[in-house]
Design a protein around this motif. Structure first.
Motif, mmCIF file in Angstrom:
data_model
loop_
_atom_site.group_PDB
_atom_site.id
_atom_site.type_symbol
_atom_site.label_atom_id
_atom_site.label_comp_id
_atom_site.label_asym_id
_atom_site.label_seq_id
_atom_site.Cartn_x
_atom_site.Cartn_y
_atom_site.Cartn_z
ATOM 1 N N HIS A 270 0.852 -1.190 0.000
ATOM 2 C CA HIS A 270 0.000 0.000 0.000
ATOM 3 C C HIS A 270 0.887 1.240 0.000
ATOM 4 N N GLU B 45 -6.150 5.605 5.632
ATOM 5 C CA GLU B 45 -6.194 4.717 4.464
ATOM 6 C C GLU B 45 -5.243 3.537 4.644
ATOM 7 N N TYR C 79 -6.522 -0.339 5.104
ATOM 8 C CA TYR C 79 -5.990 -1.394 4.243
ATOM 9 C C TYR C 79 -5.466 -2.555 5.097
#
Ligand code: AMP
Length: 338
Positions: A73, A125, A129
């Motif tokens: 990520h 975020e 994830y």
């Protein structure tokens, strides 16, 4: 048991300067010889035996590696390669050049909530994830939130240090000693809403979830930001906002123009933030000195005991390693075992 590359890391990478230190070793800049690309090398010392006090269990390193391998990520430090010798495991990871987010913010004269939210969104975020991948970090704190490049117009957040992370299996109960909840409020006001007169009192307040937004510290903070914090400072996990829910909270994702305007008008209390960051740095240095002192005492203790004890032998081999540079240590270990 996972097998990592057994090559001598120095044959493939030139080992450079120290970037930072963790509990079990150093992080150094490394240059890949084949490509000239710069990476970071995380050198983790392994325990020498069951009785050894120093170093990490190989199992823990395997766990950190397995978790990092499963996470790809933009806001999470990427793992490239893993090498091992008898004494150490070396993780080759993405080089993060921008330093800690909090140091970057502390250099600013002012910061609106809108600007702070851009960073918060990226952290959320990354967390969303990892939670989707059933991984919990368990050590999210300012030291572990870094910036890809502080000179970039919109630098990327990078979450580092998965040494305490855990992958959940359905139905499993897991207790971690990590976590630092007071940081959430401190980011905005420079003061923990749990702040007591002493550390003990602060800790008691955290355990009891007893907090208040002191008006003189939180006067510049929007009500939406306070609502956001309140919805996270909830003891019962099932009642607490998830990362997914945080990302759609109106403070992060405003529903109308009025909410956008409120965010723009509210700002971070920079005076308190700078004070908080300086205090945090001071505490980190203090902890480092305390750890060094403990380590020296342990060395003295080991010397005082007889060399016949297995525990001492383990300890001495650990001592020998700590004074040695990781790269030269790896070279020595490899040549002595070949
Ligand atoms: P860690 O043991 O992973 O917490 O790392 C210890 C320190 O090394 C961190 O606090 C950072 O200052 C630094 N560091 C860790 N990973 C990186 C990286 N990928 N790039 C640059 N510095 C790093």
């Amino acid at each position: 048991m996972a097998v990592f590359k057994l090559d001598n890391v120095e044959d493939l990478y030139e080992i450079g300067s120290v970037l930072g230190s963790g509990h079990f070793g150093q992080v150094r800049e490394v240059r890949e010889r084949a490509t000239d690309v710069l990476w970071a090398g995380k050198f983790l010392k392994l325990k020498k035996g069951a009785g050894s006090r120093l170093g990490l269990e190989r199992k823990s390193v395997e766990k950190e590696v397995e978790i990092l391998q499963s996470l790809q990520h933009q806001n999470i430090m990427a793992l490239k390669d893993v090498f091992e010798s008898r004494a150490e495991v070396v993780l080759i990871v993405e080089l993060i050049k921008g330093g800690e987010l909090f140091d970057f913010i502390a250099e600013k004269e002012n910061l609106t909530e809108t600007e702070a939210i851009e960073f918060m969104k990226q952290i959320l975020e990354g967390v969303r994830y990892m939670h989707q991948k059933t991984v919990a970090h368990f050590d999210l704190k300012p030291e572990n939130i870094m910036l890809s490049d502080k000179h970039a117009p919109n630098p990327d957040i990078k979450i580092i240090d998965f040494g305490m992370a855990h992958r959940f299996i359905q139905g499993e109960e897991y207790k971690s000693l990590g976590g630092t909840p007071q940081y959430i409020g401190e980011c905005l006001s420079g003061l923990s809403p749990f702040q007591g007169e002493t550390d003990e009192e602060t800790l008691r307040n955290i355990v009891a979830m007893k907090y208040e937004f002191e008006p003189h510290c939180f006067s510049q903070t929007s009500n939406m930001a306070k609502d956001f914090i309140q919805k996270l400072l909830v003891k019962d996990q099932s009642e607490r906002m998830t990362a997914e829910e945080c990302l759609i909270h109106p403070w992060i994702k405003p529903l109308n123009r009025t909410q956008i305007a409120k965010r723009n008008r509210s700002s971070i209390n920079m005076k308190n933030f700078k004070k908080f960051n300086a205090r945090r740095k001071w505490k980190m240095s203090f902890n480092m000195v305390s750890a060094c002192n403990r380590f020296c005492r342990l060395q003295l203790l080991c010397k005082a005991r007889g060399p016949e004890q297995q525990e001492l032998r383990d300890c001495e081999s650990d001592q020998e390693d700590t004074g040695t540079k990781p790269a030269s240590l790896l070279r020595r270990r490899l040549s002595s075992s070949s």
